[in-house]
Design an enzyme around this catalytic site. Sequence first.
Site, PDB file in Angstrom:
ATOM      1  N   ASP A  99      41.083  33.072  48.819  1.00  0.00           N
ATOM      2  CA  ASP A  99      40.905  34.517  48.995  1.00  0.00           C
ATOM      3  C   ASP A  99      41.144  34.972  50.440  1.00  0.00           C
ATOM      4  O   ASP A  99      41.113  36.171  50.726  1.00  0.00           O
ATOM      5  CB  ASP A  99      39.502  34.955  48.539  1.00  0.00           C
ATOM      6  CG  ASP A  99      39.396  35.025  47.025  1.00  0.00           C
ATOM      7  OD1 ASP A  99      40.394  34.734  46.332  1.00  0.00           O
ATOM      8  OD2 ASP A  99      38.302  35.369  46.519  1.00  0.00           O
TER       9      ASP A  99
ATOM     10  N   ARG B 228      45.615  32.062  34.804  1.00  0.00           N
ATOM     11  CA  ARG B 228      44.175  31.944  35.084  1.00  0.00           C
ATOM     12  C   ARG B 228      43.493  31.543  33.785  1.00  0.00           C
ATOM     13  O   ARG B 228      42.899  32.348  33.089  1.00  0.00           O
ATOM     14  CB  ARG B 228      43.624  33.252  35.672  1.00  0.00           C
ATOM     15  CG  ARG B 228      44.259  33.588  37.004  1.00  0.00           C
ATOM     16  CD  ARG B 228      43.623  34.766  37.687  1.00  0.00           C
ATOM     17  NE  ARG B 228      42.348  34.455  38.300  1.00  0.00           N
ATOM     18  CZ  ARG B 228      41.698  35.275  39.118  1.00  0.00           C
ATOM     19  NH1 ARG B 228      42.207  36.446  39.416  1.00  0.00           N
ATOM     20  NH2 ARG B 228      40.537  34.932  39.624  1.00  0.00           N
TER      21      ARG B 228
ATOM     22  N   CYS C 229      42.795  40.082  39.231  1.00  0.00           N
ATOM     23  CA  CYS C 229      44.054  40.036  39.971  1.00  0.00           C
ATOM     24  C   CYS C 229      45.045  39.124  39.273  1.00  0.00           C
ATOM     25  O   CYS C 229      44.676  38.061  38.770  1.00  0.00           O
ATOM     26  CB  CYS C 229      43.804  39.521  41.384  1.00  0.00           C
ATOM     27  SG  CYS C 229      42.879  40.681  42.390  1.00  0.00           S
TER      28      CYS C 229
ATOM     29  N   LYS D 154      30.544  40.079  46.693  1.00  0.00           N
ATOM     30  CA  LYS D 154      30.999  40.584  45.387  1.00  0.00           C
ATOM     31  C   LYS D 154      30.941  39.500  44.311  1.00  0.00           C
ATOM     32  O   LYS D 154      30.419  39.722  43.221  1.00  0.00           O
ATOM     33  CB  LYS D 154      32.434  41.123  45.496  1.00  0.00           C
ATOM     34  CG  LYS D 154      33.068  41.428  44.149  1.00  0.00           C
ATOM     35  CD  LYS D 154      34.521  41.780  44.263  1.00  0.00           C
ATOM     36  CE  LYS D 154      35.457  40.616  44.329  1.00  0.00           C
ATOM     37  NZ  LYS D 154      35.978  40.097  43.058  1.00  0.00           N
ATOM     38  N   ASN D 155      31.488  38.342  44.618  1.00  0.00           N
ATOM     39  CA  ASN D 155      31.590  37.323  43.575  1.00  0.00           C
ATOM     40  C   ASN D 155      30.238  36.741  43.189  1.00  0.00           C
ATOM     41  O   ASN D 155      30.038  36.332  42.043  1.00  0.00           O
ATOM     42  CB  ASN D 155      32.572  36.222  44.000  1.00  0.00           C
ATOM     43  CG  ASN D 155      34.014  36.720  43.959  1.00  0.00           C
ATOM     44  OD1 ASN D 155      34.296  37.758  43.361  1.00  0.00           O
ATOM     45  ND2 ASN D 155      34.911  35.999  44.607  1.00  0.00           N
TER      46      ASN D 155
ATOM     47  N   ARG E 112      38.328  47.430  44.583  1.00  0.00           N
ATOM     48  CA  ARG E 112      37.620  46.543  43.653  1.00  0.00           C
ATOM     49  C   ARG E 112      36.625  45.659  44.389  1.00  0.00           C
ATOM     50  O   ARG E 112      35.641  45.213  43.806  1.00  0.00           O
ATOM     51  CB  ARG E 112      38.621  45.612  42.943  1.00  0.00           C
ATOM     52  CG  ARG E 112      39.411  46.244  41.837  1.00  0.00           C
ATOM     53  CD  ARG E 112      40.193  45.189  41.075  1.00  0.00           C
ATOM     54  NE  ARG E 112      39.369  43.991  40.955  1.00  0.00           N
ATOM     55  CZ  ARG E 112      39.808  42.744  40.938  1.00  0.00           C
ATOM     56  NH1 ARG E 112      41.094  42.506  41.000  1.00  0.00           N
ATOM     57  NH2 ARG E 112      38.985  41.732  40.843  1.00  0.00           N
TER      58      ARG E 112
END
Length: 436
Positions: free
Chosen positions: A305, A122, A117, A22-23, A397
């Site tokens: 993560d 952040r 999230c 995903k990232n 997500r």
Amino acid sequence: MEKYIIKGGTPLVGEVEIGGAKNAALAILAASIMTDETVLIENVPDVRDTNVMMQSMESIGAQIVKLDRHTYKINGSRIHNQVILNEGIKKIRASYYLIGALLGKYRNAEVPLPGGCNLGTRAIDQHIKGFRGLGATVNVRHGSVIAHAENLRGAHIFMDKVSVGATINVIMAAVMAEGRTVIENAAKEPHVVDLANFLNSMGANIKGAGTDVIRINGVPKLHKTEYTIIPDQIEAGTYLMAAAATQGDITVKNVIPKHLECIYAKLSEIGCQVQESDDEVRVVATGKLGNTQVKTLPYPGFPTDMQPQMTVILGMSQGISIVTESIFDNRFKYVDELARMGSDIKVEGNTAIITGVDRYTGAEIAAPDLRAGAALVIGALAAEGESVVTDVRYIQRGYEDFHLKLAKLGGQIELVDVPDENENNYTETSFGKVVS
Ligand code: UD1
């Protein structure tokens, strides 16, 4: 509102295919509009974040054709403006990649501040510092980052903090800048390397990705390419953790074992058997697992993560374990939910002191964010009795077909949809026609 109904206590056994990262996909999708030629991207995971990213790209004129569930053709030649107004983009953290991509190509970008999230502060100061270092003017106004440059010039940029997002963003802004850029203290995560490989396949000149010094020689333009995204390290790690939690035996297929070493080393330390081959890793857990200490760190350290999934396992292991979160300052919110299943965990600042309990018992719990949500599902699959996990939209997500893959491994998990008037849904999107 969608929920998972889970009946725990069955060991998960079998093989599971891992999808694209995903990232990495989020960065690569954004970067795909940096050429006017058509780019073909394979192994794009079908998850909410990637869909929202493509919807935002379409909103400024990118043409996206879906060839199959995971393959897209993308053409950025008809992008008509660089202002992203799309509402959905505010919900994902990786919206910021559109700043680097648009600034790098058009010298202009206006993108809403990133969401994603809620893991504590952040900041994006390192992104902004990098853009400014390359000669851009950057301001935050009315909730958007506005970046503009007459000319981008290569520069020496020292990151004060190791940041995946800032490293990727500065690479994108620098690939077509004049001259040479050096990024020091760069992030080394697999998706940074994947993004650099993707851009190099489009004609960029990036060296050193995967180390902490990245050197970029600016090129005048980028061209078409065909590229396959790497497998998802965190998705794979999550299934390995599910094997450990449920006393199961799971093989993750289509992975890069090297990317998983930092994860399975800890599983091996607490007593799991681990086997790896060219593109598979198997974890087998029998009997009570042991305790350990874990500290999250940038790659190749233990990934933040994977922290909630590891904590869930240690919560059922022997003795006392310590988990220290060193990347984000608010990543233990899920501990209150886990307590409903009978865990014994005390959080002090960024450290969780975990006293292993015999086993969890089923409860009604809410997913607080993407990875913690997945971790709670794993806990529920290991627990005695039935659990209900709400707010599964967070999990969707980033995990494709999560409940289906778990069910294939023998997990008793069902997705049910209960109408809820107050639900704040993501806007779903469809991309052109599916061409077989
Ligand atoms: C990315 C991942 C996320 C993962 C994280 C760490 C994506 C879309 N998300 O997030 O899943 O948990 O890496 O591996 O790829 N920081 C600053 N200033 C900045 C940027 C970051 O202080 O300008 C801080 C952050 O607050 C955090 C730390 O640096 O404490 C690491 O953040 P970063 O690596 O940038 O994470 P993301 O790119 O947001």
